[in-house]
Scaffold this motif. Structure first.
Motif, PDB file in Angstrom:
ATOM      1  N   LYS A 139     -16.046  38.729 -65.451  1.00 21.83           N
ATOM      2  CA  LYS A 139     -16.650  39.856 -66.180  1.00 21.83           C
ATOM      3  C   LYS A 139     -15.566  40.732 -66.793  1.00 21.83           C
ATOM      4  O   LYS A 139     -15.668  41.162 -67.957  1.00 21.83           O
ATOM      5  N   TYR A 140     -14.527  41.020 -66.004  1.00 21.37           N
ATOM      6  CA  TYR A 140     -13.404  41.790 -66.554  1.00 21.37           C
ATOM      7  C   TYR A 140     -12.777  41.057 -67.734  1.00 21.37           C
ATOM      8  O   TYR A 140     -12.459  41.666 -68.765  1.00 21.37           O
ATOM      9  N   ALA A 141     -12.587  39.751 -67.587  1.00 24.00           N
ATOM     10  CA  ALA A 141     -11.921  38.973 -68.631  1.00 24.00           C
ATOM     11  C   ALA A 141     -12.747  38.946 -69.910  1.00 24.00           C
ATOM     12  O   ALA A 141     -12.196  39.073 -71.014  1.00 24.00           O
ATOM     13  N   LEU A 142     -14.062  38.779 -69.783  1.00 27.80           N
ATOM     14  CA  LEU A 142     -14.912  38.731 -70.972  1.00 27.80           C
ATOM     15  C   LEU A 142     -14.874  40.051 -71.730  1.00 27.80           C
ATOM     16  O   LEU A 142     -14.729  40.086 -72.956  1.00 27.80           O
ATOM     17  N   ILE A 143     -15.007  41.159 -71.003  1.00 30.78           N
ATOM     18  CA  ILE A 143     -14.991  42.473 -71.650  1.00 30.78           C
ATOM     19  C   ILE A 143     -13.624  42.758 -72.259  1.00 30.78           C
ATOM     20  O   ILE A 143     -13.520  43.267 -73.383  1.00 30.78           O
ATOM     21  N   ALA A 144     -12.560  42.414 -71.536  1.00 34.36           N
ATOM     22  CA  ALA A 144     -11.208  42.642 -72.051  1.00 34.36           C
ATOM     23  C   ALA A 144     -10.954  41.831 -73.315  1.00 34.36           C
ATOM     24  O   ALA A 144     -10.419  42.341 -74.306  1.00 34.36           O
ATOM     25  N   PHE A 145     -11.343  40.566 -73.286  1.00 32.73           N
ATOM     26  CA  PHE A 145     -11.118  39.710 -74.453  1.00 32.73           C
ATOM     27  C   PHE A 145     -11.964  40.165 -75.636  1.00 32.73           C
ATOM     28  O   PHE A 145     -11.521  40.126 -76.788  1.00 32.73           O
ATOM     29  N   GLY A 146     -13.191  40.616 -75.341  1.00 35.32           N
ATOM     30  CA  GLY A 146     -14.070  41.065 -76.417  1.00 35.32           C
ATOM     31  C   GLY A 146     -13.593  42.334 -77.084  1.00 35.32           C
ATOM     32  O   GLY A 146     -13.829  42.541 -78.284  1.00 35.32           O
ATOM     33  N   THR A 147     -12.929  43.209 -76.352  1.00 33.58           N
ATOM     34  CA  THR A 147     -12.406  44.443 -76.942  1.00 33.58           C
ATOM     35  C   THR A 147     -11.006  44.262 -77.519  1.00 33.58           C
ATOM     36  O   THR A 147     -10.570  45.064 -78.343  1.00 33.58           O
ATOM     37  N   PHE A 148     -10.320  43.208 -77.107  1.00 28.97           N
ATOM     38  CA  PHE A 148      -8.934  42.997 -77.545  1.00 28.97           C
ATOM     39  C   PHE A 148      -8.837  42.755 -79.045  1.00 28.97           C
ATOM     40  O   PHE A 148      -8.092  43.437 -79.752  1.00 28.97           O
ATOM     41  N   THR A 149      -9.585  41.771 -79.559  1.00 30.24           N
ATOM     42  CA  THR A 149      -9.408  41.383 -80.960  1.00 30.24           C
ATOM     43  C   THR A 149      -9.804  42.480 -81.952  1.00 30.24           C
ATOM     44  O   THR A 149      -9.046  42.738 -82.899  1.00 30.24           O
ATOM     45  N   PRO A 150     -10.956  43.161 -81.802  1.00 32.36           N
ATOM     46  CA  PRO A 150     -11.233  44.236 -82.764  1.00 32.36           C
ATOM     47  C   PRO A 150     -10.248  45.388 -82.673  1.00 32.36           C
ATOM     48  O   PRO A 150      -9.951  46.032 -83.681  1.00 32.36           O
ATOM     49  N   THR A 151      -9.717  45.641 -81.470  1.00 30.61           N
ATOM     50  CA  THR A 151      -8.719  46.699 -81.334  1.00 30.61           C
ATOM     51  C   THR A 151      -7.425  46.333 -82.043  1.00 30.61           C
ATOM     52  O   THR A 151      -6.800  47.175 -82.710  1.00 30.61           O
ATOM     53  N   VAL A 152      -7.023  45.069 -81.925  1.00 35.90           N
ATOM     54  CA  VAL A 152      -5.817  44.612 -82.624  1.00 35.90           C
ATOM     55  C   VAL A 152      -5.979  44.769 -84.132  1.00 35.90           C
ATOM     56  O   VAL A 152      -5.105  45.314 -84.827  1.00 35.90           O
ATOM     57  N   VAL A 153      -7.101  44.295 -84.666  1.00 36.14           N
ATOM     58  CA  VAL A 153      -7.331  44.357 -86.111  1.00 36.14           C
ATOM     59  C   VAL A 153      -7.357  45.803 -86.594  1.00 36.14           C
ATOM     60  O   VAL A 153      -6.743  46.144 -87.622  1.00 36.14           O
ATOM     61  N   ALA A 154      -8.067  46.670 -85.874  1.00 43.48           N
ATOM     62  CA  ALA A 154      -8.136  48.078 -86.281  1.00 43.48           C
ATOM     63  C   ALA A 154      -6.778  48.750 -86.202  1.00 43.48           C
ATOM     64  O   ALA A 154      -6.424  49.569 -87.059  1.00 43.48           O
ATOM     65  N   THR A 155      -5.976  48.393 -85.186  1.00 40.16           N
ATOM     66  CA  THR A 155      -4.691  49.061 -84.983  1.00 40.16           C
ATOM     67  C   THR A 155      -3.677  48.685 -86.052  1.00 40.16           C
ATOM     68  O   THR A 155      -3.055  49.562 -86.664  1.00 40.16           O
ATOM     69  N   TYR A 156      -3.505  47.376 -86.296  1.00 39.83           N
ATOM     70  CA  TYR A 156      -2.488  47.037 -87.299  1.00 39.83           C
ATOM     71  C   TYR A 156      -2.960  47.398 -88.710  1.00 39.83           C
ATOM     72  O   TYR A 156      -2.155  47.683 -89.595  1.00 39.83           O
ATOM     73  N   GLY A 157      -4.273  47.433 -88.927  1.00 39.88           N
ATOM     74  CA  GLY A 157      -4.775  47.937 -90.205  1.00 39.88           C
ATOM     75  C   GLY A 157      -4.485  49.413 -90.376  1.00 39.88           C
ATOM     76  O   GLY A 157      -4.128  49.867 -91.467  1.00 39.88           O
ATOM     77  N   ALA A 158      -4.622  50.188 -89.287  1.00 41.57           N
ATOM     78  CA  ALA A 158      -4.315  51.617 -89.345  1.00 41.57           C
ATOM     79  C   ALA A 158      -2.830  51.860 -89.575  1.00 41.57           C
ATOM     80  O   ALA A 158      -2.441  52.765 -90.322  1.00 41.57           O
ATOM     81  N   VAL A 159      -1.983  51.054 -88.931  1.00 41.33           N
ATOM     82  CA  VAL A 159      -0.540  51.183 -89.146  1.00 41.33           C
ATOM     83  C   VAL A 159      -0.189  50.856 -90.592  1.00 41.33           C
ATOM     84  O   VAL A 159       0.636  51.543 -91.226  1.00 41.33           O
ATOM     85  N   ASP A 160      -0.801  49.823 -91.143  1.00 40.54           N
ATOM     86  CA  ASP A 160      -0.539  49.452 -92.536  1.00 40.54           C
ATOM     87  C   ASP A 160      -0.946  50.556 -93.503  1.00 40.54           C
ATOM     88  O   ASP A 160      -0.353  50.685 -94.585  1.00 40.54           O
ATOM     89  N   ASN A 161      -1.969  51.332 -93.156  1.00 41.56           N
ATOM     90  CA  ASN A 161      -2.491  52.346 -94.071  1.00 41.56           C
ATOM     91  C   ASN A 161      -1.778  53.689 -93.973  1.00 41.56           C
ATOM     92  O   ASN A 161      -2.167  54.637 -94.680  1.00 41.56           O
ATOM     93  N   VAL A 162      -0.787  53.796 -93.114  1.00 39.52           N
ATOM     94  CA  VAL A 162      -0.012  55.043 -93.053  1.00 39.52           C
ATOM     95  C   VAL A 162       0.691  55.248 -94.397  1.00 39.52           C
ATOM     96  O   VAL A 162       1.271  54.316 -94.965  1.00 39.52           O
ATOM     97  N   ASP A 163       0.649  56.467 -94.888  1.00 38.59           N
ATOM     98  CA  ASP A 163       1.235  56.794 -96.194  1.00 38.59           C
ATOM     99  C   ASP A 163       2.730  56.465 -96.194  1.00 38.59           C
ATOM    100  O   ASP A 163       3.508  57.047 -95.438  1.00 38.59           O
ATOM    101  N   ARG A 164       3.117  55.548 -97.049  1.00 38.18           N
ATOM    102  CA  ARG A 164       4.523  55.157 -97.127  1.00 38.18           C
ATOM    103  C   ARG A 164       5.407  56.281 -97.649  1.00 38.18           C
ATOM    104  O   ARG A 164       6.610  56.307 -97.394  1.00 38.18           O
ATOM    105  N   THR A 165       4.828  57.216 -98.390  1.00 38.54           N
ATOM    106  CA  THR A 165       5.616  58.356 -98.873  1.00 38.54           C
ATOM    107  C   THR A 165       6.149  59.179 -97.709  1.00 38.54           C
ATOM    108  O   THR A 165       7.294  59.653 -97.737  1.00 38.54           O
ATOM    109  N   LEU A 166       5.332  59.326 -96.677  1.00 37.50           N
ATOM    110  CA  LEU A 166       5.772  60.082 -95.502  1.00 37.50           C
ATOM    111  C   LEU A 166       6.916  59.352 -94.792  1.00 37.50           C
ATOM    112  O   LEU A 166       7.855  59.983 -94.299  1.00 37.50           O
ATOM    113  N   ILE A 167       6.819  58.021 -94.738  1.00 31.07           N
ATOM    114  CA  ILE A 167       7.886  57.243 -94.101  1.00 31.07           C
ATOM    115  C   ILE A 167       9.187  57.380 -94.894  1.00 31.07           C
ATOM    116  O   ILE A 167      10.264  57.594 -94.310  1.00 31.07           O
ATOM    117  N   ARG A 168       9.096  57.288 -96.208  1.00 25.66           N
ATOM    118  CA  ARG A 168      10.305  57.440 -97.028  1.00 25.66           C
ATOM    119  C   ARG A 168      10.878  58.849 -96.903  1.00 25.66           C
ATOM    120  O   ARG A 168      12.104  59.050 -96.932  1.00 25.66           O
TER     121      ARG A 168
END
Length: 266
Positions: A139-168
């Motif tokens: 049960k732990y494994a199913l819930i963990a795996f089910g939340t893992f992939t959408p969290t990964v996609v949302a996280t790296y998408g959010a990192v990609d969308n950070v304003d590059r002007t601020l980084i520069r």
């Protein structure tokens, strides 16, 4: 004065338009819906085989509380949800940040995440039972795996969308790589990460019910399965309402986290 200058000004905040809070409207809409359901079922406009009376569902809640069955079912579900979601979200955010920051990790992991993301996680429950047993591990494994992939996609998408002007800008002020990540990238990605977290935790609740319907004596999913097999609509709807309230509480907790971590947007 031109029509343009007469137009009402639009208030902004760091993350976009500033929303207005209308407290109480949601509660009023909920009360109206329950009242209509009560009237419809009480006077025969809605069949009792289709929808139970809200008052009968409330009486079922009271019976659950008085007999102690509410906590016998709710506490195991909360434990499974917290442990499984915490594992999946923590690892998912970490992997998502790494994908967003390092091109080699992105090249290696994004195709893998894209391959496993569309897989219906519920279909993997028998496999997890073979791997981890029919007890809590699967049960732990199913819930963990089910939340893992959408969290990964949302996280790296959010990192990609950070304003590059601020980084520069940070680079022009001589900030180190670590300082840019800590002071610019992570705060800038946090709104997207928290938005993804809402979806991930909603998926976690769905998978919790699915996992508890197989090989669990206590839990909201087991309670709903038992009520459905007996066609006890009052108990069935009581379990559904518990899940709905759980979802509202999770959303409220994330909203509180947003107010604390994203105060800079106001």
């Amino acid at each position: 004065m031109s029509d343009f200058t007469k137009a009402k000004s639009v208030r902004f905040r760091g993350g976009g338009f500033a929303p207005k809070s209308h407290k109480g409207i949601g509660l009023v809409a909920f009360i109206v819906l329950i009242t209509l359901a009560e009237i419809g079922t009480r006077y025969g406009y809605i069949s009792a085989l289709t929808l139970p009376r809200p008052s009968d569902v409330l009486a079922t809640f009271q019976q659950l509380y008085e007999t102690g069955l509410l906590w016998k079912h709710l506490l195991p579900s909360l434990s499974r949800l917290i442990v499984g979601a915490a594992l999946g979200v923590t690892v998912g955010i970490g992997v998502g940040v790494l994908i967003g920051l390092f091109s080699y990790i992105r090249a290696g992991l994004v195709p893998l995440v894209a391959a496993i993301f569309p897989i219906p996680k519920i279909a993997l429950l028998p496999l997890f039972i073979i791997w981890f047993g029919i007890d809590e591990g699967s049960k732990y494994a199913l819930i963990a795996f089910g939340t893992f992939t959408p969290t990964v996609v949302a996280t790296y998408g959010a990192v990609d969308n950070v304003d590059r002007t601020l980084i520069r800008m940070g680079q022009s002020f001589g900030l180190s790589w670590f300082s840019i990540v800590r002071k610019i990238v992570l705060p800038g990605a946090m709104p997207g990460i928290l938005s993804g977290l809402r979806i991930s935790l909603a998926i976690a609740i769905i998978l919790l019910v699915a996992a508890e319907m197989l090989g669990a004596e206590y839990g909201i999913g087991a309670y709903i399965l038992e009520a459905g097999s007996l066609y006890d609509l009052e108990r069935l709807f009581a379990g559904v309402v518990i899940l709905s309230v759980l979802g509202v509480i999770v959303s409220a907790v994330i909203g509180l986290i947003e107010r604390v971590l994203l105060r800079w947007r106001t």
